[in-house]
Design a protein around this motif. Structure first.
Motif, PDB file in Angstrom:
ATOM      1  N   ARG A  96       7.031  -0.078  31.163  1.00  0.00           N
ATOM      2  CA  ARG A  96       7.794  -0.250  32.481  1.00  0.00           C
ATOM      3  C   ARG A  96       6.388  -0.488  33.291  1.00  0.00           C
ATOM      4  N   PHE A  97       5.317   0.547  33.331  1.00  0.00           N
ATOM      5  CA  PHE A  97       4.491   0.493  34.666  1.00  0.00           C
ATOM      6  C   PHE A  97       3.112  -0.189  33.995  1.00  0.00           C
ATOM      7  N   THR A  98       2.804  -0.815  32.797  1.00  0.00           N
ATOM      8  CA  THR A  98       1.905  -1.176  32.328  1.00  0.00           C
ATOM      9  C   THR A  98       0.717  -1.982  32.915  1.00  0.00           C
ATOM     10  N   LYS A  99       1.614  -2.767  33.785  1.00  0.00           N
ATOM     11  CA  LYS A  99       0.607  -3.754  34.894  1.00  0.00           C
ATOM     12  C   LYS A  99       0.063  -2.884  35.984  1.00  0.00           C
ATOM     13  N   MET A 100       0.295  -1.604  36.009  1.00  0.00           N
ATOM     14  CA  MET A 100      -0.171  -0.803  37.089  1.00  0.00           C
ATOM     15  C   MET A 100      -1.293   0.163  36.403  1.00  0.00           C
ATOM     16  N   ARG A 107      -2.845   4.279  46.996  1.00  0.00           N
ATOM     17  CA  ARG A 107      -2.571   2.585  47.196  1.00  0.00           C
ATOM     18  C   ARG A 107      -1.138   2.252  46.977  1.00  0.00           C
ATOM     19  N   VAL A 108      -0.585   2.701  45.931  1.00  0.00           N
ATOM     20  CA  VAL A 108       0.760   2.344  45.778  1.00  0.00           C
ATOM     21  C   VAL A 108       1.704   2.714  46.843  1.00  0.00           C
ATOM     22  N   ASN A 109       1.494   3.865  47.187  1.00  0.00           N
ATOM     23  CA  ASN A 109       2.336   4.818  48.064  1.00  0.00           C
ATOM     24  C   ASN A 109       2.412   3.842  49.482  1.00  0.00           C
ATOM     25  N   GLU A 110       0.941   3.379  49.838  1.00  0.00           N
ATOM     26  CA  GLU A 110       0.934   2.700  51.091  1.00  0.00           C
ATOM     27  C   GLU A 110       1.397   1.512  50.957  1.00  0.00           C
ATOM     28  N   PHE A 111       1.605   0.698  49.812  1.00  0.00           N
ATOM     29  CA  PHE A 111       2.005  -0.372  49.985  1.00  0.00           C
ATOM     30  C   PHE A 111       3.941  -0.378  50.059  1.00  0.00           C
ATOM     31  N   ALA A 120       6.160   6.273  46.331  1.00  0.00           N
ATOM     32  CA  ALA A 120       5.815   5.960  44.966  1.00  0.00           C
ATOM     33  C   ALA A 120       6.425   6.739  44.150  1.00  0.00           C
ATOM     34  N   ARG A 121       6.340   8.252  44.445  1.00  0.00           N
ATOM     35  CA  ARG A 121       6.892   9.194  43.486  1.00  0.00           C
ATOM     36  C   ARG A 121       8.366   8.838  43.444  1.00  0.00           C
ATOM     37  N   GLU A 122       9.249   8.744  44.413  1.00  0.00           N
ATOM     38  CA  GLU A 122      10.560   8.439  44.298  1.00  0.00           C
ATOM     39  C   GLU A 122      10.957   7.080  43.655  1.00  0.00           C
ATOM     40  N   TRP A 123       9.951   6.019  43.717  1.00  0.00           N
ATOM     41  CA  TRP A 123      10.185   4.641  43.052  1.00  0.00           C
ATOM     42  C   TRP A 123      10.181   5.126  41.465  1.00  0.00           C
ATOM     43  N   ALA A 124       8.968   5.716  40.995  1.00  0.00           N
ATOM     44  CA  ALA A 124       8.800   5.929  39.744  1.00  0.00           C
ATOM     45  C   ALA A 124       9.743   6.624  38.915  1.00  0.00           C
ATOM     46  N   ILE A 125      10.076   7.758  39.932  1.00  0.00           N
ATOM     47  CA  ILE A 125      11.170   8.778  38.915  1.00  0.00           C
ATOM     48  C   ILE A 125      12.493   7.999  39.213  1.00  0.00           C
ATOM     49  N   ALA A 126      12.861   7.299  40.022  1.00  0.00           N
ATOM     50  CA  ALA A 126      14.166   6.776  39.980  1.00  0.00           C
ATOM     51  C   ALA A 126      14.204   5.705  38.882  1.00  0.00           C
ATOM     52  N   ARG A 127      13.007   5.022  38.607  1.00  0.00           N
ATOM     53  CA  ARG A 127      13.219   4.166  37.570  1.00  0.00           C
ATOM     54  C   ARG A 127      13.338   4.849  36.184  1.00  0.00           C
ATOM     55  N   LEU A 128      12.688   5.618  36.067  1.00  0.00           N
ATOM     56  CA  LEU A 128      12.479   6.566  34.789  1.00  0.00           C
ATOM     57  C   LEU A 128      13.715   7.059  34.561  1.00  0.00           C
ATOM     58  N   CYS A 129      14.467   7.750  35.754  1.00  0.00           N
ATOM     59  CA  CYS A 129      15.850   8.312  35.449  1.00  0.00           C
ATOM     60  C   CYS A 129      16.922   7.273  35.192  1.00  0.00           C
ATOM     61  N   ILE A 205      10.335  -8.751  48.434  1.00  0.00           N
ATOM     62  CA  ILE A 205       9.842  -7.691  48.050  1.00  0.00           C
ATOM     63  C   ILE A 205      10.557  -6.890  46.766  1.00  0.00           C
ATOM     64  N   ALA A 206      11.690  -7.077  46.692  1.00  0.00           N
ATOM     65  CA  ALA A 206      12.429  -6.625  45.493  1.00  0.00           C
ATOM     66  C   ALA A 206      12.053  -7.190  44.334  1.00  0.00           C
ATOM     67  N   LYS A 207      11.887  -8.299  44.299  1.00  0.00           N
ATOM     68  CA  LYS A 207      11.358  -9.147  43.025  1.00  0.00           C
ATOM     69  C   LYS A 207      10.021  -8.622  42.721  1.00  0.00           C
ATOM     70  N   PHE A 208       9.260  -8.582  43.604  1.00  0.00           N
ATOM     71  CA  PHE A 208       7.881  -8.072  43.413  1.00  0.00           C
ATOM     72  C   PHE A 208       7.856  -6.790  42.655  1.00  0.00           C
ATOM     73  N   LEU A 209       8.542  -5.903  42.874  1.00  0.00           N
ATOM     74  CA  LEU A 209       8.516  -4.342  42.414  1.00  0.00           C
ATOM     75  C   LEU A 209       9.376  -4.661  41.188  1.00  0.00           C
ATOM     76  N   LEU A 210      10.157  -5.326  41.054  1.00  0.00           N
ATOM     77  CA  LEU A 210      10.714  -5.595  39.548  1.00  0.00           C
ATOM     78  C   LEU A 210       9.716  -6.210  38.508  1.00  0.00           C
ATOM     79  N   GLU A 211       8.895  -7.129  38.979  1.00  0.00           N
ATOM     80  CA  GLU A 211       7.719  -7.830  38.507  1.00  0.00           C
ATOM     81  C   GLU A 211       6.816  -6.808  37.807  1.00  0.00           C
TER      82      GLU A 211
END
Length: 263
Positions: A96-100, A107-111, A120-129, A205-211
């Motif tokens: 999922r996150f190989t592009k990062m 840096r991710v959290n600031e964005f 960033a923690r909530e984003w990553a873990i929500a995706r994993l869940c 913004i949502a599409k960017f996160l999906l990409e």
């Protein structure tokens, strides 16, 4: 010839060219080794007598030493293999996150902080869940133990409780953000065009996160999704205007009317 030439001393090498005799300071043996040499007397095999040697194991002792060495090698190989197989196959294949790769958490959290309510923690873990959900629930233990393997910018493992907390926090923030946005859309604070502009910005913004997560979005699919979202939001605005008993503009003909008007 003079008779004054002194005779050679008995036993001297200068007398007739013979080998030195016992009268010399050190006699030389037949093999060229000085007899009486103090440093080390040598035996028949060339090994100095009294010199310490390390005996090579032979027979059963040699077999035992060899077996012990092979066992150590086998144990080391087994430990190495165990370390490699400790990562589950679905975790090893997760991309999922190989592009990062190489991205830093800060840096991710600031964005995300600048553009969303989530971390960033909530984003990553929500995706994993969402990805590691099974028929019986979410594999929170697997997610927490393998978090650094799954997400490049996460460096620590998490307990199942911490995973659950991050997921719950994500869900709460989505609800709060949704309520904020929907209220703005229904309140009449935005015109139809302004609402479209807001929708465009948040959709990008949502599409960017999906990409970033590895989702490939075709241009046609993007346009279709944007149109569907805009259509839904226009309907939301119209329905909310009816709730407020305000005049609304027909999206088809442009005619304005009140909710009570049949025209």
């Amino acid at each position: 010839m003079d008779d004054d030439t002194p005779d050679a001393e008995p036993g001297s090498a200068a007398g007739n060219g013979d080998q030195p005799t016992d009268n010399d300071a050190q006699a030389v043996g037949d093999d060229g080794q000085a007899v009486g040499e103090d440093e080390s007397a040598r035996g028949d095999d060339g090994q100095a007598v009294g010199e310490e040697t390390t005996a090579e194991p032979t027979g059963a002792a040699a077999d035992t030493a060899t077996a012990a060495g092979e066992a150590d090698t086998t144990d080391a190989a087994r430990e190495s293999t165990a370390g490699e197989t400790a990562v589950p196959d679905d975790v090893r294949k997760y991309e999922r996150f190989t592009k990062m790769d190489g991205a830093q958490y800060d840096r991710v959290n600031e964005f995300l902080r600048d553009r969303t309510y989530i971390t960033a923690r909530e984003w990553a873990i929500a995706r994993l869940c969402a990805d590691f959900r099974t028929e019986t629930g979410v594999e929170m233990t697997k997610i927490g133990e393998n978090l650094p393997e799954l997400v490049p910018f996460m460096t620590d493992t998490y307990s199942p409780q911490a995973v659950n907390q991050a997921r719950s926090s994500f869900e709460d923030k989505v609800t709060q953000a949704g309520a904020t946005f929907l209220y703005g859309a229904m309140s009449g604070f935005f015109t139809a065009d302004e609402l479209d502009d807001v929708m465009y910005e948040v959709t990008e913004i949502a599409k960017f996160l999906l990409e970033v997560e590895g989702v490939d979005l075709a241009v046609a699919d993007e346009l279709n999704a944007e149109e569907r979202i805009s259509s839904v939001m226009r309907d939301v605005r119209q329905q909310s205007a009816e709730l407020r008993s305000e005049e609304v503009e027909c999206p088809n003909c442009g005619h304005t009317h009140t909710p009570d008007s049949s025209e």
